[in-house]
Design an enzyme around this catalytic site. Sequence first.
Site, PDB file in Angstrom:
ATOM      1  N   LYS A 291      18.529  53.798 -18.264  1.00 25.56           N
ATOM      2  CA  LYS A 291      19.400  52.663 -18.522  1.00 25.56           C
ATOM      3  C   LYS A 291      19.152  52.093 -19.922  1.00 25.56           C
ATOM      4  CE  LYS A 291      22.008  52.113 -14.879  1.00 25.56           C
ATOM      5  NZ  LYS A 291      23.491  52.196 -14.999  1.00 25.56           N
TER       6      LYS A 291
ATOM      7  N   TYR B 136      14.550  55.577 -13.903  1.00 19.69           N
ATOM      8  CA  TYR B 136      15.873  54.943 -13.862  1.00 19.69           C
ATOM      9  C   TYR B 136      15.985  53.915 -14.985  1.00 19.69           C
ATOM     10  CZ  TYR B 136      19.706  52.024 -12.073  1.00 19.69           C
ATOM     11  OH  TYR B 136      20.876  51.311 -11.930  1.00 19.69           O
TER      12      TYR B 136
ATOM     13  N   LEU C 167      30.793  51.423 -15.109  1.00 16.45           N
ATOM     14  CA  LEU C 167      29.901  51.157 -13.975  1.00 16.45           C
ATOM     15  C   LEU C 167      29.266  52.429 -13.416  1.00 16.45           C
ATOM     16  CD1 LEU C 167      32.326  48.736 -12.075  1.00 16.45           C
ATOM     17  CD2 LEU C 167      30.607  48.140 -13.798  1.00 16.45           C
TER      18      LEU C 167
ATOM     19  N   ASN D  87      18.907  42.553  -8.508  1.00 18.70           N
ATOM     20  CA  ASN D  87      19.273  43.149  -7.221  1.00 18.70           C
ATOM     21  C   ASN D  87      20.647  42.627  -6.784  1.00 18.70           C
ATOM     22  OD1 ASN D  87      16.569  44.491  -6.205  1.00 18.70           O
ATOM     23  ND2 ASN D  87      16.029  42.529  -7.118  1.00 18.70           N
TER      24      ASN D  87
ATOM     25  N   PRO E 195      46.471  22.371  36.579  1.00 18.14           N
ATOM     26  CA  PRO E 195      47.514  21.358  36.813  1.00 18.14           C
ATOM     27  C   PRO E 195      47.071  20.265  37.785  1.00 18.14           C
ATOM     28  CG  PRO E 195      48.489  23.543  36.807  1.00 18.14           C
ATOM     29  CD  PRO E 195      47.005  23.747  36.743  1.00 18.14           C
ATOM     30  N   GLY E 196      47.325  19.016  37.392  1.00 16.39           N
ATOM     31  CA  GLY E 196      47.067  17.881  38.258  1.00 16.39           C
ATOM     32  C   GLY E 196      45.625  17.440  38.363  1.00 16.39           C
TER      33      GLY E 196
END
Length: 407
Positions: free
Chosen positions: A128, A124, A69, A153, A315-316
């Site tokens: 490659k 590039y 890689l 991409n 509560p309640g």
Amino acid sequence: MKILVTGSGGFVGKNLVSFLENIRDGKDQMHKIIGVENLESIEICSYDIDSKQEELEAACKDCNFIFHLAGVNRPEDPSEFMRGNFGFTSMLLNTLKKYHNTCPVMLSSSIQATLIGRYGTSDYGKSKLAGEELFFQYAKETGAKVFIYRFPNLFGKWCKPNYNSVIATFCYNIANNLPITVNDRSTELELLYIDDLVEEMLKILNGEAHHCEFNGVKAIEKAEGRYCYVPTTYKVTLGEIVDLLEQFHRQPETLVILEIPDGSFVKKLYSTYLSYLPKEKTIFSLKMNTDDRGSFTELLKTESCGQFSVNISKPGTTKGQHWHHTKWEIFIVVSGHGLIQQRKIGTEEIVEFEVSSDKIEAVYMLPGYTHNIINLSETENLVTLMWANEQFDQKHPDTFREPVKFL
């Protein structure tokens, strides 16, 4: 199995190594799901730009598979493309020859190697392509299996922004309130998600690589093809990407979660975007509507499946005492002890459900039934998660006051 990963510190390498390490350490069984066996005993050899030649020699001597890689993406001098991509590939293969190691080797190339269209003058791409040809020649000379992938991409977590990925750049900038530049919203990209790529790379180890030939920049599946490819990619315009990222960015304000079907581009882009959030944006405040009975807070909204909220009753106290024509809800008490009551409009019969966190249950609030929830405790708050089948609309609230019990 001894696996060498060159470029292990890069975007693809870092993700691949993390998957391999999790499999080796027994933390991930994904390899078994996709049919790759015997990876628990793997030895991972990582090689990157700061590694020593002796490390490469030691790995190449007896490794069983190589993921190559390593490469140069954005050098200051274009001549470094050929030296970094072709040159190191040549050194790697020569080292394998030195030790007569004909293990399989995977090469990460690029769609730019087609030298077609806007890639025609790419230094590039030329470097490659030279690496690809070197691999084919190596396979012919030694009989070693080579797997050459021309990546489109790439995107996903840990990709470096402002480097060689427009997705990474857009995610980072939008997450950090920085401007982005889009020259043509209609420009279409072919995108490959990192986890899909890694899954394909694991399949290579099981002899299940997807082979192809190229018709221009398009991969055409072919069982005996010289190249390999990842079947799952996405073609999306720059405009569509930006629009999605801006919706993700606004989510703390709108509370709206977009539809994210399994395997969809939206799901993978959302995960990628979140990985670029700065620390201060990892947390956001919610608006609590409070009164002397407790509080009610909207948590999340969906585009087509309603919204989630949390209700805290002191509560309640009794909350609710209303009904809906079409809206319906599910109440789930997660803390405390309470009583849910419902009565069909126009009748006197009351249906009751005693609920508590000791046995978590879900209760439907039915359309056409007035309902309430009563905190039976005298000391503890009652915490109820609520889901409604639609987002609350102030113009059409579909909510009508009426007590469950008549005095």
